[in-house]
Design a protein around this motif. Structure first.
Motif, PDB file in Angstrom:
ATOM      1  N   GLU A  32      48.046  41.475  23.044  1.00 37.28           N
ATOM      2  CA  GLU A  32      47.458  41.803  24.386  1.00 37.28           C
ATOM      3  C   GLU A  32      45.853  41.474  24.747  1.00 37.28           C
ATOM      4  N   ALA A  33      45.013  41.205  23.490  1.00 35.09           N
ATOM      5  CA  ALA A  33      43.761  40.712  23.545  1.00 35.09           C
ATOM      6  C   ALA A  33      43.756  39.430  24.367  1.00 35.09           C
ATOM      7  N   TYR A  34      44.826  38.519  23.647  1.00 34.67           N
ATOM      8  CA  TYR A  34      44.951  37.228  24.043  1.00 34.67           C
ATOM      9  C   TYR A  34      45.326  37.169  25.642  1.00 34.67           C
ATOM     10  N   ARG A  35      46.467  37.978  25.997  1.00 29.90           N
ATOM     11  CA  ARG A  35      46.746  37.989  27.348  1.00 29.90           C
ATOM     12  C   ARG A  35      45.374  38.216  28.287  1.00 29.90           C
ATOM     13  N   LYS A  36      44.723  39.105  27.885  1.00 27.77           N
ATOM     14  CA  LYS A  36      43.654  39.706  28.799  1.00 27.77           C
ATOM     15  C   LYS A  36      42.606  38.592  28.731  1.00 27.77           C
ATOM     16  N   ASN A  37      42.192  37.916  27.848  1.00 29.25           N
ATOM     17  CA  ASN A  37      41.204  36.963  27.488  1.00 29.25           C
ATOM     18  C   ASN A  37      41.554  35.675  28.437  1.00 29.25           C
ATOM     19  N   LEU A  38      42.886  35.109  28.432  1.00 30.52           N
ATOM     20  CA  LEU A  38      43.512  34.105  29.283  1.00 30.52           C
ATOM     21  C   LEU A  38      43.587  34.371  30.667  1.00 30.52           C
ATOM     22  N   LEU A  39      43.997  35.675  31.038  1.00 32.27           N
ATOM     23  CA  LEU A  39      43.892  36.086  32.367  1.00 32.27           C
ATOM     24  C   LEU A  39      42.446  36.001  32.835  1.00 32.27           C
ATOM     25  N   ARG A  40      41.648  36.581  32.222  1.00 34.10           N
ATOM     26  CA  ARG A  40      40.224  36.555  32.710  1.00 34.10           C
ATOM     27  C   ARG A  40      39.827  34.975  33.021  1.00 34.10           C
ATOM     28  N   GLN A  41      39.804  34.190  32.162  1.00 30.27           N
ATOM     29  CA  GLN A  41      39.568  32.760  32.241  1.00 30.27           C
ATOM     30  C   GLN A  41      40.242  32.096  33.468  1.00 30.27           C
ATOM     31  N   ILE A  42      41.660  32.245  33.239  1.00 30.99           N
ATOM     32  CA  ILE A  42      42.265  31.633  34.322  1.00 30.99           C
ATOM     33  C   ILE A  42      41.942  32.314  35.842  1.00 30.99           C
ATOM     34  N   SER A  43      42.056  33.383  35.872  1.00 30.41           N
ATOM     35  CA  SER A  43      41.641  34.027  37.427  1.00 30.41           C
ATOM     36  C   SER A  43      40.191  33.549  37.526  1.00 30.41           C
ATOM     37  N   GLN A  44      39.290  33.642  36.886  1.00 31.29           N
ATOM     38  CA  GLN A  44      38.075  33.270  37.062  1.00 31.29           C
ATOM     39  C   GLN A  44      37.924  31.787  37.699  1.00 31.29           C
ATOM     40  N   HIS A  45      38.674  31.023  37.111  1.00 34.63           N
ATOM     41  CA  HIS A  45      38.893  29.439  37.414  1.00 34.63           C
ATOM     42  C   HIS A  45      39.625  29.468  38.660  1.00 34.63           C
ATOM     43  N   PHE A 202      28.402  26.030  32.367  1.00 34.70           N
ATOM     44  CA  PHE A 202      29.244  26.022  31.163  1.00 34.70           C
ATOM     45  C   PHE A 202      29.097  27.435  30.459  1.00 34.70           C
ATOM     46  N   GLY A 203      28.323  28.308  30.938  1.00 32.84           N
ATOM     47  CA  GLY A 203      28.201  29.762  30.807  1.00 32.84           C
ATOM     48  C   GLY A 203      27.109  29.906  29.708  1.00 32.84           C
ATOM     49  N   PRO A 204      26.802  30.841  28.952  1.00 32.48           N
ATOM     50  CA  PRO A 204      25.588  31.227  28.009  1.00 32.48           C
ATOM     51  C   PRO A 204      26.008  30.518  26.668  1.00 32.48           C
ATOM     52  N   HIS A 205      24.839  30.474  25.933  1.00 29.66           N
ATOM     53  CA  HIS A 205      24.713  29.894  24.378  1.00 29.66           C
ATOM     54  C   HIS A 205      26.094  30.626  23.969  1.00 29.66           C
ATOM     55  N   ASP A 206      26.739  29.922  22.949  1.00 29.76           N
ATOM     56  CA  ASP A 206      27.959  30.563  22.434  1.00 29.76           C
ATOM     57  C   ASP A 206      27.691  31.803  21.486  1.00 29.76           C
ATOM     58  N   SER A 207      26.215  31.911  21.026  1.00 32.59           N
ATOM     59  CA  SER A 207      25.839  32.831  20.315  1.00 32.59           C
ATOM     60  C   SER A 207      25.969  34.199  21.153  1.00 32.59           C
ATOM     61  N   GLU A 208      25.630  33.811  22.431  1.00 33.64           N
ATOM     62  CA  GLU A 208      25.534  35.181  23.325  1.00 33.64           C
ATOM     63  C   GLU A 208      26.859  35.173  24.143  1.00 33.64           C
ATOM     64  N   SER A 209      27.907  34.614  24.062  1.00 30.27           N
ATOM     65  CA  SER A 209      29.019  34.866  24.668  1.00 30.27           C
ATOM     66  C   SER A 209      30.047  35.861  24.057  1.00 30.27           C
ATOM     67  N   ALA A 210      30.581  36.741  24.837  1.00 29.88           N
ATOM     68  CA  ALA A 210      31.432  37.773  24.184  1.00 29.88           C
ATOM     69  C   ALA A 210      32.813  37.273  24.004  1.00 29.88           C
ATOM     70  N   HIS A 211      33.152  36.401  24.818  1.00 31.64           N
ATOM     71  CA  HIS A 211      34.474  35.638  24.866  1.00 31.64           C
ATOM     72  C   HIS A 211      34.792  34.282  24.056  1.00 31.64           C
ATOM     73  N   SER A 212      33.718  33.627  23.685  1.00 34.04           N
ATOM     74  CA  SER A 212      33.822  32.306  22.963  1.00 34.04           C
ATOM     75  C   SER A 212      34.486  32.305  21.723  1.00 34.04           C
ATOM     76  N   ALA A 213      33.898  33.229  20.819  1.00 35.77           N
ATOM     77  CA  ALA A 213      34.689  33.065  19.756  1.00 35.77           C
ATOM     78  C   ALA A 213      36.165  33.279  19.534  1.00 35.77           C
ATOM     79  N   ARG A 214      36.611  34.212  20.148  1.00 39.96           N
ATOM     80  CA  ARG A 214      38.132  34.556  20.369  1.00 39.96           C
ATOM     81  C   ARG A 214      38.856  33.260  21.115  1.00 39.96           C
ATOM     82  N   SER A 215      38.216  32.767  22.135  1.00 44.37           N
ATOM     83  CA  SER A 215      38.760  31.809  22.819  1.00 44.37           C
ATOM     84  C   SER A 215      38.996  30.414  21.861  1.00 44.37           C
ATOM     85  N   MET A 216      37.957  30.129  21.171  1.00 46.24           N
ATOM     86  CA  MET A 216      38.066  29.238  20.327  1.00 46.24           C
ATOM     87  C   MET A 216      39.291  29.433  19.235  1.00 46.24           C
ATOM     88  N   LYS A 217      39.191  30.433  18.592  1.00 40.69           N
ATOM     89  CA  LYS A 217      40.277  30.909  17.537  1.00 40.69           C
ATOM     90  C   LYS A 217      41.667  30.729  18.132  1.00 40.69           C
TER      91      LYS A 217
END
Length: 318
Positions: A32-45, A202-217
């Motif tokens: 479900e976390a993958y779905r939500k992360n993906l939905l956030r990114q695609i909808s924002q796009h 491109f968004g904040p530095h990766d160390s400050e991004s709440a979504h970057s690590a999971r999106s990369m994984k």
């Protein structure tokens, strides 16, 4: 005897598919976390593509030639199409488009901060095509390999069209930079105002991004915010030199050891202010979107009524 897999086992199988570069499709199991992360990114796009039509619209009647007007009109139409592709991709995750748009209009969903800056001159149209769409291409090329199938496939056509937009913008900047002193100054002014906001895309530095690590994984993203930003900076420096304009970043320096350009720090206070609704045009952009949405209600109602009429006719025939 165990016949069903538990959540942890399903996640392990899912991650293995990701690691093996297999595409995830709408009917596949996903966390479900993958779905939500993906939905956030695609909808924002998607929201960014639709709102991004607004900054250039005033210049449809003020473009300096019929050719420029036709090219700009084509570009704006492309952006609207990109929004439709992306909304369709987001809907495959189980969220109807009406909910996606409602989230945008309520402020619950975001769009790219760059579109809250005003377009004051024809040079700004060039800067948007060159810098804003150029930054989008850097980010979106890697998204053609994103782990979610519908998103990856949609990005193929979008990237081709964005490449056209970038060239269109740079052509405008070349014409201005090689024109009169006033035209060259217009190009320089547009570069100065849109360069830093383009880096913020491109968004904040990766160390400050709440979504970057999971999106990369999960390989939703294939490159980090900072790596993509560096790539954009590196490609933009020689383009600015070719134009004969002054670089807005006074700290830009080639680093022989890193084989990249070192650069100054972004004003993150400005970035956060715009993201939180305090940019130059936040209110104007949303008011226009709401007005257009309300004025288009009759079209959506007519389409719904027509589809229902067709459905009833098919039932009667069957």
């Amino acid at each position: 005897m165990k016949t069903t897999l538990d959540e942890q086992e399903l996640e392990q199988i899912f991650q293995q598919r990701i690691d093996n570069e297999q595409k995830i499709e709408p009917k596949d199991w996903m966390p479900e976390a993958y779905r939500k992360n993906l939905l956030r990114q695609i909808s924002q796009h998607a929201h960014s593509e639709v709102i991004g039509m607004q900054p250039e619209r005033n210049f449809l009647t003020r473009a300096p030639s019929l050719r420029r007007k036709a090219v700009l009109l084509s570009k704006i139409q492309d952006e609207g199409g990109h929004g439709l592709y992306l909304y369709s991709a987001a809907e495959t995750l189980g969220t109807p488009r009406s909910e996606l748009i409602e989230a945008l209009q309520s402020g619950a969903a975001k769009y790219a901060s760059i579109f809250n800056y005003p377009t004051q001159t024809w040079g700004d149209v060039g800067a948007i095509g060159w810098l804003v769409d150029g930054a989008a291409i850097v980010n979106q090329v890697s998204l053609q390999r994103t782990s979610y199938g519908p998103y990856a496939r949609g990005m193929i056509r979008i990237c081709k069209e964005e490449s056209f937009h970038q060239r269109q913008g740079y052509e405008i900047m070349i014409a201005l930079a090689q024109g009169s002193e006033a035209q060259k100054q217009m190009a320089q002014d547009s570069l100065n105002r849109f360069y830093w906001p383009s880096l913020m895309m491109f968004g904040p530095h990766d160390s400050e991004s709440a979504h970057s690590a999971r999106s990369m994984k999960w390989k939703i993203k294939r490159e980090t915010n900072d790596d993509l930003r560096q790539k954009f900076i590196d490609q933009t420096v020689p383009q600015i030199m070719f134009l004969g304009l002054e670089h807005p970043d006074k700290e830009i320096r080639w680093n022989e050891q890193r084989q990249h350009y070192d650069h100054g720090e972004i004003d993150w206070d400005e970035f956060n202010a715009v993201i939180n609704g305090n940019g130059h045009c936040n209110r104007q952009r949303m008011e226009h979107h709401l007005r257009a949405h309300e004025e288009g209600t009759w079209v959506r109602d007519a389409m719904t009524a027509y589809k229902e009429k067709q459905r009833k006719r098919e039932v009667q025939v069957a």
